[in-house]
Design an enzyme around this catalytic site. Sequence first.
Site, PDB file in Angstrom:
ATOM      1  CG  ASP A 183      -1.047   7.503  -0.771  1.00 38.95           C
ATOM      2  OD1 ASP A 183      -0.888   6.682  -2.037  1.00 38.95           O
ATOM      3  OD2 ASP A 183      -1.225   8.561  -0.859  1.00 38.95           O
ATOM      4  CD  GLU A 238       2.622   5.056  -3.460  1.00 37.11           C
ATOM      5  OE1 GLU A 238       2.158   4.968  -4.580  1.00 37.11           O
ATOM      6  OE2 GLU A 238       2.012   5.801  -2.869  1.00 37.11           O
TER       7      GLU A 238
END
Length: 333
Positions: A183, A238
């Site tokens: 993330d 990401e």
Amino acid sequence: MYLVFIHEKYIFKHPQPKRPNSLRIYEAHVGMSSTEPVINTYANFRDDVLPRIKKLGYNAVQIMAIQEHSYYASFGYHVTNFFAPCSRCGTPDDLKSLIDRAHELGLLVLMDIVHSHASNNTLDGLNMFDGTDSHYFHSGSRGHHWLWDSRLFNYGSWEVLRYLLSNARWWLDEYKFDGFRFDGVTSMMYTHHGLQMTFTGNYNEYFGYATDIDAVVYLMVVNDMIRGLFPEAISIGEDVSGMPTFCIPVQDGGVGFDYRLHMAVADKWIELLQKKDEDWRMGDIVHTLTNRRWLEKCVSYAESHDQALVGDKTIAFWLMDKKRNGVVGRKEK
């Protein structure tokens, strides 16, 4: 008289599936997966949700909010204990049983891992762990994410590297996860965290003074470690910046991810649903679908939690809403 409690180590019964040629990922949050207004458990997710995911034709499930976090509304992104699974949903063995059941069904289990920042909490997190603001993090303003209200790791510290690398190995080794979705990688790679930035593709935007070289090196090292110890594991990053070499192997000078999470595609579907059909521009749609680096593998969603929950609503509700942002649906004759 002494009481001795012996906890037997969970024994996984089913082998981890081989990596498929094409990933079909179902993104899930265990706590929010129940039809009832309760925090769901690993056990209920294992018994009730996993068979449905398999029946729908997916071959992988990406589970969010696994690492322990105090603030439930953070969606698991304000981590307070990086080595502990979320206690709201059950015990560590419950999580292992969930993963074991997924493997029995032929599903890979990917973990949404947060190494980009940490909870600002001082009572139950790493912040001020030794009485200073610089034990694991940058000191001063550089160590604080002004938008997320969280602490930022100092990836140039040997102790931070040891901590995060051992954390990544822990989840793959102890819990048999099949890989990670890292993330907030854009936030890691730049000191401006990608905020209030429009990336045009100019190389000066990627290789300049705003690049956090220590963070990029950490990503290379963690991907190299994953590939070396767990050759079948999947690594997804990401990133919305389009960082060059993102999905090139580390030995070839790249960052080492297998896939880039292609955020623009999911955002585009929501954007289209807010317009009249006749206002759709086919060239713009095609550009969004094909705007990627040469031969780079990407993961694209019709919708993910970023669209469905973070200040928005699901595609289903966009379609069912009779009034879409001023666009009134046509009545059937």
